[in-house]
Write a protein that holds these residues in place. Sequence first.
Motif, mmCIF file in Angstrom:
data_model
loop_
_atom_site.group_PDB
_atom_site.id
_atom_site.type_symbol
_atom_site.label_atom_id
_atom_site.label_comp_id
_atom_site.label_asym_id
_atom_site.label_seq_id
_atom_site.Cartn_x
_atom_site.Cartn_y
_atom_site.Cartn_z
ATOM 1 N N GLU A 1 0.826 -1.210 0.000
ATOM 2 C CA GLU A 1 0.000 0.000 0.000
ATOM 3 C C GLU A 1 0.861 1.260 0.000
ATOM 4 O OE1 GLU A 1 -2.331 3.242 1.065
ATOM 5 O OE2 GLU A 1 -0.939 2.458 2.547
ATOM 6 N N ARG B 1 0.936 4.254 -2.688
ATOM 7 C CA ARG B 1 0.551 5.609 -2.254
ATOM 8 C C ARG B 1 1.632 6.628 -2.568
ATOM 9 N NH1 ARG B 1 0.326 7.034 3.479
ATOM 10 N NH2 ARG B 1 0.144 4.791 3.809
ATOM 11 N N HIS B 2 2.879 6.269 -2.325
ATOM 12 C CA HIS B 2 3.993 7.216 -2.554
ATOM 13 C C HIS B 2 4.684 6.992 -3.905
ATOM 14 C CE1 HIS B 2 4.038 8.954 1.516
ATOM 15 N NE2 HIS B 2 3.744 7.735 1.951
ATOM 16 N N ARG B 3 4.138 6.101 -4.732
ATOM 17 C CA ARG B 3 4.747 5.777 -6.042
ATOM 18 C C ARG B 3 6.251 5.549 -5.892
ATOM 19 N NH1 ARG B 3 1.505 9.971 -9.937
ATOM 20 N NH2 ARG B 3 2.921 9.074 -11.485
#
Length: 229
Positions: free
Chosen positions: A174, A178-180
């Motif tokens: 996840e 979310r933060h790539r």
Amino acid sequence: MSNARSLPADAPSAATGDRLRITEIFYSLQGESLTSGCPTVFIRLTGCPLRCGYCDTGYAFQGGEWMGQAEILERVVGHRPRYVTVTGGEPLAQRNCLALLRALCDAGYTVSLETSGALAVDAVDPRVVKVMDLKTPGSGEAEKNRYENLDALGHNDQIKFVICDRADYEWARELIARHRLSEVCELLFSPSHGRQDPTQLAEWILEDRLPVRLQLQLHKQLWGNARAR
Ligand code: SF4
């Protein structure tokens, strides 16, 4: 030889000049990261403010001996390495670590820093490859993650997740989305020794087509839990 003294082991901040408190300096094969398998000199600094449940270097929390930068460099050059890794403990807990990293780069080595991700990395010499943990919930120290550090990472750096169980895996998956994080740098997944089955972790990575690299601790396969290996 070293100028070992009986100073308090928990007082790395008491360093004067360019001295650092050192647990050990040794030559072995890199067991993790993108240079896994490469002969490397390891400089293990004493002390760590974290207490991860799976930590296998608790002997570095205390003890060690003070060494000046010149002595450390002398010990390193004797091994004629290409790669030097500064590790711990948490190396950045000692303020003179930054100057040591700079000096190692100036000396022409390919230098990496293994860090917990709990302390600021933005002042680390840009020539240093930062191998930075993001602590998973299974470590017991996830609240120490300093997410501002992500802004200080570049393509040459690496983020490491130690996966203790399925919950850790899903947490990391996840966070990566979310933060790539796959656009930031290389991502390493290590199964926690004795807690996470490596084959199972490999299956999860393949099922989800995660953009990560599974790494097994090469030094443990070769030498078990022996120190200075
Ligand atoms: S950050 Fe590293 S040295 Fe410190 S407790 Fe965690 S695993 Fe051990």
